[in-house]
Structure formats: C-alpha cells, structure tokens
Motif scaffolding. Structure first.
Motif, PDB file in Angstrom:
ATOM      1  N   TRP A 144      44.776  25.572  63.746  1.00  0.00           N
ATOM      2  CA  TRP A 144      43.887  25.931  62.633  1.00  0.00           C
ATOM      3  C   TRP A 144      42.422  25.672  62.987  1.00  0.00           C
ATOM      4  O   TRP A 144      41.545  26.454  62.600  1.00  0.00           O
ATOM      5  CB  TRP A 144      44.274  25.183  61.363  1.00  0.00           C
ATOM      6  CG  TRP A 144      43.458  25.675  60.190  1.00  0.00           C
ATOM      7  CD1 TRP A 144      42.462  25.029  59.539  1.00  0.00           C
ATOM      8  CD2 TRP A 144      43.560  26.969  59.582  1.00  0.00           C
ATOM      9  NE1 TRP A 144      41.934  25.832  58.546  1.00  0.00           N
ATOM     10  CE2 TRP A 144      42.590  27.024  58.555  1.00  0.00           C
ATOM     11  CE3 TRP A 144      44.375  28.092  59.808  1.00  0.00           C
ATOM     12  CZ2 TRP A 144      42.415  28.153  57.758  1.00  0.00           C
ATOM     13  CZ3 TRP A 144      44.206  29.212  59.003  1.00  0.00           C
ATOM     14  CH2 TRP A 144      43.235  29.234  58.004  1.00  0.00           C
ATOM     15  N   LYS A 145      42.154  24.615  63.724  1.00  0.00           N
ATOM     16  CA  LYS A 145      40.781  24.334  64.150  1.00  0.00           C
ATOM     17  C   LYS A 145      40.239  25.491  64.993  1.00  0.00           C
ATOM     18  O   LYS A 145      39.063  25.872  64.884  1.00  0.00           O
ATOM     19  CB  LYS A 145      40.708  23.014  64.932  1.00  0.00           C
ATOM     20  CG  LYS A 145      40.945  21.763  64.077  1.00  0.00           C
ATOM     21  CD  LYS A 145      39.888  21.659  62.998  1.00  0.00           C
ATOM     22  CE  LYS A 145      40.150  20.479  62.063  1.00  0.00           C
ATOM     23  NZ  LYS A 145      39.180  20.468  60.936  1.00  0.00           N
ATOM     24  N   GLU A 148      39.391  28.407  62.741  1.00  0.00           N
ATOM     25  CA  GLU A 148      38.081  28.225  62.093  1.00  0.00           C
ATOM     26  C   GLU A 148      36.947  28.623  63.034  1.00  0.00           C
ATOM     27  O   GLU A 148      35.930  29.194  62.597  1.00  0.00           O
ATOM     28  CB  GLU A 148      37.921  26.779  61.631  1.00  0.00           C
ATOM     29  CG  GLU A 148      38.870  26.407  60.496  1.00  0.00           C
ATOM     30  CD  GLU A 148      38.742  24.966  60.033  1.00  0.00           C
ATOM     31  OE1 GLU A 148      39.145  24.676  58.887  1.00  0.00           O
ATOM     32  OE2 GLU A 148      38.245  24.118  60.802  1.00  0.00           O
ATOM     33  N   GLU A 149      37.119  28.350  64.323  1.00  0.00           N
ATOM     34  CA  GLU A 149      36.097  28.734  65.305  1.00  0.00           C
ATOM     35  C   GLU A 149      36.046  30.262  65.472  1.00  0.00           C
ATOM     36  O   GLU A 149      34.967  30.847  65.588  1.00  0.00           O
ATOM     37  CB  GLU A 149      36.375  28.061  66.662  1.00  0.00           C
ATOM     38  CG  GLU A 149      36.132  26.559  66.678  1.00  0.00           C
ATOM     39  CD  GLU A 149      34.710  26.192  66.256  1.00  0.00           C
ATOM     40  OE1 GLU A 149      33.750  26.784  66.813  1.00  0.00           O
ATOM     41  OE2 GLU A 149      34.551  25.341  65.353  1.00  0.00           O
ATOM     42  N   LYS A 152      34.007  32.229  62.988  1.00  0.00           N
ATOM     43  CA  LYS A 152      32.548  32.250  63.213  1.00  0.00           C
ATOM     44  C   LYS A 152      32.105  33.398  64.114  1.00  0.00           C
ATOM     45  O   LYS A 152      30.930  33.753  64.149  1.00  0.00           O
ATOM     46  CB  LYS A 152      32.095  30.915  63.834  1.00  0.00           C
ATOM     47  CG  LYS A 152      32.337  29.697  62.957  1.00  0.00           C
ATOM     48  CD  LYS A 152      32.027  28.404  63.722  1.00  0.00           C
ATOM     49  CE  LYS A 152      32.404  27.165  62.924  1.00  0.00           C
ATOM     50  NZ  LYS A 152      32.218  25.925  63.727  1.00  0.00           N
ATOM     51  N   ALA A 176      41.359  20.757  57.012  1.00  0.00           N
ATOM     52  CA  ALA A 176      40.770  22.097  57.048  1.00  0.00           C
ATOM     53  C   ALA A 176      39.360  22.094  56.479  1.00  0.00           C
ATOM     54  O   ALA A 176      39.139  21.582  55.373  1.00  0.00           O
ATOM     55  CB  ALA A 176      41.643  23.072  56.266  1.00  0.00           C
ATOM     56  N   THR A 177      38.406  22.642  57.227  1.00  0.00           N
ATOM     57  CA  THR A 177      37.070  22.850  56.666  1.00  0.00           C
ATOM     58  C   THR A 177      36.988  24.231  56.027  1.00  0.00           C
ATOM     59  O   THR A 177      36.108  24.495  55.223  1.00  0.00           O
ATOM     60  CB  THR A 177      35.965  22.708  57.743  1.00  0.00           C
ATOM     61  OG1 THR A 177      36.236  23.610  58.815  1.00  0.00           O
ATOM     62  CG2 THR A 177      35.931  21.293  58.294  1.00  0.00           C
ATOM     63  N   VAL A 178      37.934  25.108  56.405  1.00  0.00           N
ATOM     64  CA  VAL A 178      38.082  26.412  55.750  1.00  0.00           C
ATOM     65  C   VAL A 178      39.491  26.463  55.155  1.00  0.00           C
ATOM     66  O   VAL A 178      40.479  26.307  55.878  1.00  0.00           O
ATOM     67  CB  VAL A 178      37.904  27.575  56.752  1.00  0.00           C
ATOM     68  CG1 VAL A 178      38.125  28.919  56.057  1.00  0.00           C
ATOM     69  CG2 VAL A 178      36.521  27.535  57.396  1.00  0.00           C
TER      70      VAL A 178
END
Length: 310
Positions: A144-145, A148-149, A152, A176-178
């Motif tokens: 998942w990280k 997220e990249e 972008k 999760a940041t998203v």
C-alpha cells in the motif's frame, strides 16, 4: 441506470455498473469492450493477471477511433498482480502499455499477498510440489505504501484494494496516508460480506462487487427469492442480482462477451423494500446456517480473514 454514478472519496464519479473482463476468452475481449462502450457502459474493469489487457486496449482504441467515447468519458480500472506487489509502479506500467493508456482511473491491489517476483512464472510461480510460490514474510501494508507513491505520479487517478476482509482493512488503515477509494470484493446475496460493507461505508470506501451472479453458469439464478422477485418484475434473474447492488449503493461488474447479454445487463431496475427484505432474509439464513457461498478463492493457502474461510 447506465448513467448512474457514485462519488468516490477522491471526488471522482464512478459508474454504478461496469464491464468485467475476467475469464473473457482470447479473441473475444476486444469486441466485448467495443460493444459495451457502444451500448453505454462507461466503466471497464481489467487486471494484469487476466492476461487480456492487450485486447482490452484494442477494444478501447477501436471505440476511440469510432468516436463512440473519448478517454475522459470512461473509467478504466486495473490491478497490480501479486508477483508485482513489491514493484507496484512496474506492474502499473505494464498494464498501461497493454491498454495503450497514459493513466488509469483506479488502480487496485489485487490480493494482499506476495507471490515470488523471481519465481518460475510471471503470474503464477509455483514450488516444486505444485503449490503457489508465496513469500510469507511480506506485509501487505508495504504494498500500500508503494500504491500511495504511484498515486503521486499521475499514472492513476485513485488507488484502492481488492479482496480485503475487515481484518485486513483494520491492519491497513492505521498506516494509510491515503484511504483506499474502493474495495472490490465478491458480493451477492449468498455472500453479502456485510461486516466488510459496513466498515467500508464507515470509512468512505466504495464497494465494487464482482461475481454478482455467483459464478460461471449463474448458480444464484435458481435461488428462491431471486426467482420470486424476477417473476414479480417480469425480468430475468440476472437483472435482479445486478440491481441488488445498486440498491446497496455499490458498483457492480457484469462480465459477458455476448453482445446481447452485454446490452441486456444494462437494463437494471429499482428493487423495492419488499424485494430487499427477501434477499436480505435469504442472506441472513445462509449466514446462520453456515452455508454462505464464496465462488472465487484462489488456492494461495493464506487466511485472508474472511469469516466463511477462517
């Protein structure tokens, strides 16, 4: 109903019904995609694992060339396969190349595990004993990280997951940041997965339902409440099973390569409260009796946290 959409947590509008391409035979997917777009579908669901994204791309190109749709008119979904869960951007790049697109509208983690990226097959590496070659030390949060990249880069407009249970979502969300925009799961009256649906609703994650008819041959066509509702409304059982998801506020994927059926699947209806009670009572009965039916469960040998499989 073909024009109905839902708003994702990204602000994007996602169509309520889409064309599924899993298990669509070689030589038939290109035409199916073209026919679907011509008929009014605006969501095409595909995946690297299906090994037919080249043909999906040809169908898209045909529709663009014919002036049926423009790229910005449609919502294309793809998925990173398990052998690419440590190489997410590479997985997306491969799909984009096959599809002939600069971006997808939604990119999903297909399954939360890692199969050996250096194994003996690009999609289904196996051990000498025939079992799937799985790297069991992998943490799905790490995939998942990477998702997220990739977000972008602009190569996808949104990211989400597939086949995530309540347990796996609860492992993922604190890191999760998203927040995933979508969780694509097997969903139908014989597998309501209400615990996942409820958690996703609470967290603003949209449900996308696959295998809405059960599986090949439509085993749910003969379910008593489905037959009763189809007779009441004068429609086919498939219409009832697809319409069920719209009433639940989910996007549903209708898979077919038959032009007549592709068009027919758009003719959805508004199920009333009595219809939904019949279907929900049927689901509750199967749950209590331990007779829920999951038709799609690859032999990974991994406990994904689904109550009917744990």
């Amino acid at each position: 109903m073909a024009n109905k959409t839902y708003k994702l947590n990204t602000g994007q509008e996602i169509p309520a019904i889409g064309l599924g391409t899993w298990q669509s035979p070689p030589g038939e997917v290109r035409k199916a995609v073209y026919v679907a777009l011509e008929a009014g579908y605006r969501l095409i669901d595909c995946a690297y694992c299906y090994a037919n994204e080249d043909e999906v791309g040809q169908g898209l190109a045909d529709a663009f060339k014919a002036g049926i749709v423009k790229r910005e008119d449609i919502f294309v979904v793809s998925k990173v396969w398990t052998t690419y869960n440590t190489r997410v951007e590479l997985g997306l790049d491969k799909s984009l190349k096959s599809l002939g697109l600069d971006y997808v509208d939604l990119f999903l983690v297909h399954w939360p595990l890692l199969m050996n990226p250096n194994g003996n097959d690009d999609r289904f590496p196996k051990l000498p004993n025939g079992e799937r070659d799985i790297i069991r030390s992998h943490n799905h949060v790490d995939t998942w990280k990477q998702m997220e990249e990739v977000l972008k880069t602009g190569k996808t407009k949104a990211i989400g997951v597939c086949n995530y249970s309540k347990r796996y979502l609860e492992q993922l969300l604190p890191h999760a940041t998203v927040i995933p925009a979508v969780n694509q799961i097997e969903n139908h009256p014989a597998l309501p997965q209400q615990e996942i649906v409820d958690l996703c609703k609470e967290k603003g994650i949209h449900i996308m339902a696959y295998s809405p008819l059960g599986s090949t041959g439509g085993p749910l066509f003969r379910a008593e409440p489905v037959v009763k509702i189809s007779e009441k409304h004068g429609v086919k059982p498939a219409t009832v099973l697809l319409s069920y998801h719209l009433r639940r506020g989910s996007t549903v994927l209708a898979k077919s390569v038959t032009p007549e059926r592709i068009r027919e699947n758009l003719n959805l209806i508004e199920l009333d409260d009595d219809d939904m009670k019949l279907l929900n009572d049927y689901s509750d009965k199967l749950t209590k009796e331990g007779k829920l039916q999951r038709f799609v469960y690859p032999p990974f040998g991994v406990d994904f946290g689904f109550p009917d499989k744990s």
